[in-house]
Structures are given as structure tokens and as C-alpha cells.
Design a protein around this motif. Sequence first.
Motif, PDB file in Angstrom:
ATOM      1  N   THR A 275       0.903  -1.169  -0.252  1.00 23.30           N
ATOM      2  CA  THR A 275      -0.035   0.093  -0.241  1.00 23.30           C
ATOM      3  C   THR A 275       0.892   1.276   0.040  1.00 23.30           C
ATOM      4  OG1 THR A 275      -0.207   0.094   2.477  1.00 23.30           O
ATOM      5  CG2 THR A 275      -1.962  -1.201   1.257  1.00 23.30           C
ATOM      6  N   ARG A 276       2.031   1.230  -0.453  1.00 21.77           N
ATOM      7  CA  ARG A 276       2.826   2.381  -0.393  1.00 21.77           C
ATOM      8  C   ARG A 276       2.123   3.389  -1.556  1.00 21.77           C
ATOM      9  NH1 ARG A 276       8.922  -0.568  -0.688  1.00 21.77           N
ATOM     10  NH2 ARG A 276       8.644  -1.415   1.615  1.00 21.77           N
ATOM     11  N   ALA A 277       1.761   2.777  -2.751  1.00 27.98           N
ATOM     12  CA  ALA A 277       0.960   4.018  -3.444  1.00 27.98           C
ATOM     13  C   ALA A 277      -0.086   4.586  -3.115  1.00 27.98           C
ATOM     14  CB  ALA A 277       0.907   3.162  -4.894  1.00 27.98           C
ATOM     15  N   ASP A 278      -0.779   3.915  -2.138  1.00 28.56           N
ATOM     16  CA  ASP A 278      -1.813   4.641  -1.464  1.00 28.56           C
ATOM     17  C   ASP A 278      -1.590   4.985  -0.142  1.00 28.56           C
ATOM     18  OD1 ASP A 278      -4.457   5.540  -0.476  1.00 28.56           O
ATOM     19  OD2 ASP A 278      -5.277   3.750  -1.611  1.00 28.56           O
ATOM     20  N   PRO A 279      -1.443   6.417   0.150  1.00 30.92           N
ATOM     21  CA  PRO A 279      -1.150   6.891   1.417  1.00 30.92           C
ATOM     22  C   PRO A 279      -1.997   6.764   2.552  1.00 30.92           C
ATOM     23  CG  PRO A 279      -0.500   8.589  -0.170  1.00 30.92           C
ATOM     24  CD  PRO A 279      -1.253   7.697  -0.979  1.00 30.92           C
ATOM     25  N   ALA A 280      -3.266   6.551   2.161  1.00 32.34           N
ATOM     26  CA  ALA A 280      -4.480   6.383   3.095  1.00 32.34           C
ATOM     27  C   ALA A 280      -4.421   4.865   3.748  1.00 32.34           C
ATOM     28  CB  ALA A 280      -5.981   6.624   2.764  1.00 32.34           C
ATOM     29  N   LEU A 281      -4.328   4.129   2.779  1.00 30.04           N
ATOM     30  CA  LEU A 281      -4.085   2.501   3.133  1.00 30.04           C
ATOM     31  C   LEU A 281      -2.898   2.314   4.036  1.00 30.04           C
ATOM     32  CD1 LEU A 281      -5.546   0.875   0.240  1.00 30.04           C
ATOM     33  CD2 LEU A 281      -6.667   1.179   2.297  1.00 30.04           C
ATOM     34  N   ALA A 283      -1.295   4.514   5.813  1.00 27.21           N
ATOM     35  CA  ALA A 283      -1.384   4.789   7.135  1.00 27.21           C
ATOM     36  C   ALA A 283      -2.232   3.874   7.854  1.00 27.21           C
ATOM     37  CB  ALA A 283      -2.204   6.121   7.300  1.00 27.21           C
ATOM     38  N   VAL A 284      -3.289   3.172   7.438  1.00 27.83           N
ATOM     39  CA  VAL A 284      -4.027   2.021   8.319  1.00 27.83           C
ATOM     40  C   VAL A 284      -3.038   0.879   8.709  1.00 27.83           C
ATOM     41  CG1 VAL A 284      -6.030   0.607   8.078  1.00 27.83           C
ATOM     42  CG2 VAL A 284      -6.305   2.876   7.067  1.00 27.83           C
ATOM     43  N   ALA A 285      -2.345   0.390   7.505  1.00 23.43           N
ATOM     44  CA  ALA A 285      -1.341  -0.670   7.587  1.00 23.43           C
ATOM     45  C   ALA A 285      -0.364  -0.329   8.702  1.00 23.43           C
ATOM     46  CB  ALA A 285      -0.854  -0.918   6.166  1.00 23.43           C
ATOM     47  N   GLN A 286       0.145   1.040   8.754  1.00 25.41           N
ATOM     48  CA  GLN A 286       0.974   1.209   9.668  1.00 25.41           C
ATOM     49  C   GLN A 286       0.379   1.305  11.132  1.00 25.41           C
ATOM     50  OE1 GLN A 286       4.351   2.009   9.373  1.00 25.41           O
ATOM     51  NE2 GLN A 286       4.339   2.061  11.540  1.00 25.41           N
ATOM     52  N   ASP A 287      -0.496   1.930  11.236  1.00 30.63           N
ATOM     53  CA  ASP A 287      -1.469   1.740  12.661  1.00 30.63           C
ATOM     54  C   ASP A 287      -1.756   0.413  13.016  1.00 30.63           C
ATOM     55  OD1 ASP A 287      -1.546   4.553  12.582  1.00 30.63           O
ATOM     56  OD2 ASP A 287      -3.676   4.777  11.956  1.00 30.63           O
ATOM     57  N   LEU A 288      -2.164  -0.352  12.102  1.00 29.67           N
ATOM     58  CA  LEU A 288      -2.392  -1.897  12.412  1.00 29.67           C
ATOM     59  C   LEU A 288      -0.907  -2.562  13.052  1.00 29.67           C
ATOM     60  CD1 LEU A 288      -4.383  -4.292  12.635  1.00 29.67           C
ATOM     61  CD2 LEU A 288      -3.675  -4.705  10.193  1.00 29.67           C
ATOM     62  N   ALA A 289       0.134  -2.094  12.125  1.00 31.46           N
ATOM     63  CA  ALA A 289       1.460  -2.775  12.888  1.00 31.46           C
ATOM     64  C   ALA A 289       2.036  -2.346  14.124  1.00 31.46           C
ATOM     65  CB  ALA A 289       2.449  -2.314  11.638  1.00 31.46           C
ATOM     66  N   ASN A 290       1.520  -0.965  14.469  1.00 30.18           N
ATOM     67  CA  ASN A 290       1.884  -0.323  15.729  1.00 30.18           C
ATOM     68  C   ASN A 290       0.922  -0.980  16.678  1.00 30.18           C
ATOM     69  OD1 ASN A 290       3.662   1.487  14.633  1.00 30.18           O
ATOM     70  ND2 ASN A 290       2.101   3.100  14.423  1.00 30.18           N
ATOM     71  N   HIS A 291      -0.216  -1.342  16.494  1.00 31.39           N
ATOM     72  CA  HIS A 291      -1.044  -2.046  17.379  1.00 31.39           C
ATOM     73  C   HIS A 291      -0.634  -3.441  17.857  1.00 31.39           C
ATOM     74  CE1 HIS A 291      -3.759   1.085  17.694  1.00 31.39           C
ATOM     75  NE2 HIS A 291      -4.483   0.988  16.391  1.00 31.39           N
TER      76      HIS A 291
END
Length: 479
Positions: A275-281, A283-291
Motif C-alpha cells: 500500500t505504499r502507492a496509496d497513502p491512506a491505506l 497509514a491504516v497498515a502502519q497503525d495496524l502494525a503499531n497496534h
Amino acid sequence: MMELSGLLMRRVMQVTAPCLALALLAALWQAQRNVQGEAEGAARAAELVSHLASLADGTPAAAATHLKALRRLNDSGELRHLQLRLADGEGRELVAPAALAAPASALARLPWWQPPSAAPLSRSWEIQLADGTRWHASLLWSPLGEQREALADIIGLLVVLLAFGAMVLAGIGWAVRRALAPLRDILGAIVAYERHDYRHRLPAMPTRELDIIARALDQLAGALERTEAAQRALSLRVLTLQEQERARLARELHDEFGQVLTAMRADTAYLMRKTRADPALAAVAQDLANHCERIQLEVRDLLHRLRPHGLLPGSGPVPLERMLRDLVQGWRDQPGLHAEFLLHLDLRAERLPDTLAVSLYRMTQEALTNTVRHAHASRVAVTLQSRADGEVLWMVEDDGIGIAAPVASDMAGQSDPDQHTGNGLCGIRERAWAHGGAFEIGAVRPGTVRPGLRIAVQFGQPHGAPAEREDATEAGRVW
């Protein structure tokens, strides 16, 4: 075996018999004095009559000698209640009666104390001398002499009665103390049982009643000792089962959550790359990784608290020193904490029992948690000493706000400090009691704004024995 009433009666008789004998001797001595006084009075009266009879037949020179002797007898008071009055023909007193003082003015005012008549009784006669001179003689009876002797007898009797009563009371007190002396052993045993020292046994008692009480107390102590031993064994078993349950939970958390969280983190890494090409997705993936990372860290911390250093029951010696160091260092590394954590270790014993070592770690864990949550302390010191003779001292001190009503409890944990401080101290106290430790809690600096709190447990002391120890905060090595 003699009964208590019989023993007391025998002791009282042993005391009263000598007292009665002494009183009888005193009465006999007083009677002898009275008889001797009567005899002396009779002898002086005979001497008086002899001198009076000699006046009629004697010469004037001899009359002067007899008058001198009569005056001496009158003035000496040896005539007891008799007095002589001798006057010549013209009424001049040749021998005057001596004045007797009243024995007591208060007694003299009593109606029954007065003499039968107001005037003294007297007998008078005339004495004719060789030269024809006539003298008038009178014998006077005065009640004052009798009253004085009666008062002396009353006072003597009162003194004898008082002395007899004092001796009897002192003797009975001694006899009762001797008869009830075994009660001191019984009271000492009760005090020992209050301290939960059930090993104390009473000797055979001299009376049947006290011996029955002693045997009953010994049986009660034996039953309490067996009950307490069973309760301690059960408590240790419960603590062991708790550790086993913690180990089982830690193993299941590690096996289940660990694998799932590892897979979730791998999936979130894959999503982040896709999802590197889609910033919104992205960000969601990054939040999921942080959780996932945060959950994994919390599970790891939970695993460490449930099973410190991977400790499993029966997996080998408990590394207590390393566990305590890591525990204290973990609190030092906590963000936002400005308290100073100190660890004082003096482990001279080769090795502590595993169950005791685990309990010491859990007690330290609970004490530090309570201190950080409630004490608002700037300094916390953990002390652990073990000696080669098996004695172990564990103590946690802080300089915080303390608790509202510090209390101390014995090894049986009969007091309830947790009515003000929650369940933390209750767990520490129960672990201390299960291992036979003496639990103490109190202020470090009583009467100050920040009195602090000291929690101490002494292991290895005989039941009920006071903990005599050096200042543990300065002993051992500081880490």
C-alpha cells in the motif's frame, strides 16, 4: 492428688497455728505482768501497814523515818489504787496523797467509766504516839489507778489483736501465693499460645484442679499446633498451585498469542509494502502494525510477570538474586517514575528453598507495585539478608505518605492491615505466614508529614520469638 481447697486449708492452718501460739505467749506474758503487779501492790500495802503500826510504838526520831518511808510509798504509785493521808492533831498533812493523772479525758467522760461514787472511798482511824500525840490516818481508794490499769490492758489487748491479725493476713497471703504459684506457669503458657508458640508444655501441677487445667491446655496446644501446621502446608500448596497456574497461563499465552501476533506482524508488513502507492491505506497498515507491536510488548511484559526469567516449577534452582535485580531495574526503567530504587543484598546462605525464593520475589513484586501506586515516595529500598543458620530478613522501606493506621501482626496474620490498604499487603502477609515468618509493618519516621512505611518479615525465628536484628538497610551490598 490433693484438691486446691484442701491445700489452701492446710497452708492456712500452718500459718495460723504459729500466730495463735505467739498470741497465747503474749497473753501469758501480760497475765504474768498483772500478777506480778498485784503481788508488788500487796507487798507495798503490807509495808505501809507495818510503818503505820511502828509509828505508835516508836520514838520521835523513828517516827520521822517512818514518815519519810510513807511519803515515798505514796509518791511511788506502787500502792496501785490506794493512797495514804496522814495528818496531825491540828489538821496539818504529814503525808499527802499523790495526785494521779486521768488515763484519758475522752474515756473519763463516758458514763460507764465513772467510779461508783463521786468521792473516793476512804477508811480513817487514829494513831496515838508514845508521847500521847494523836494523828489521823486515812486510806483512800481512787478509781484512777484502776482505770489506768484497765486502759493499759485494753491497749495491750488491742495491740495483740492487731499484731495477730497482721500476722494472720500476711501468712494467709503467703499461703495463697504459694498455693497459686503454679498459675504463673499456666499464664505463661497462655501468653505463649497467644504468640502462637504451641510447643510450650506445662509440668505436673500440685493440685487436681490445676493439673486438669494444665492437661487441657497441653491438649489444646497440641491440637492448635497440628491445625496450624496443616494450614501452613495447605497455604504452601495453594501458593505452589498458583505458580503452576501462572506457568500454565504463561505457556498458553506464549504458544497461542505469540504465534498469532508474529503472523499478524508479518501480514501487516506485507500490507505496508503493498500500500505504499496509496497513502491512506499505508497509514491504516502502519497503525495496524503499531497496534500489533504494542500488544506483543504487553504480552511479553505479562509473560515476564507470570513467569520471570522463564521460571518453571521443577526447572532448577530459582535465580533469586538475578530476578530481584531485574525486577528493581525494570522499575528504574519505567518512564515517568522519579523515585530512587535501591536493592540491598546479603545472601550468606548457600541456597534458599525454591518455594521461599519464589515467595520472596512475589512479595517484593507486590510491595514495589503498592509503593509506586500509593506511596508517592522518592526513595524505595529493598533489603534481603540470609544467614547460614537459616534466618532470612526481607524488608521494603520507602519515604512516602505511609498508611492511615499502621499495624503489626504476628506469624499467624491475625491482624488485618488490608482494611486500609487493599489486597497487596494481605498477599505479602499470607506468604510470610505460610513460611513461618514474623510479619511487621509500621512507619519509618512516626509523627512526621511523610512518615514512610516499612514492611518487614523475619523467617527462621522460633514461634513467638522477637526478631533481634541489625539495621538491615546498611547491611550487605547495594546494587
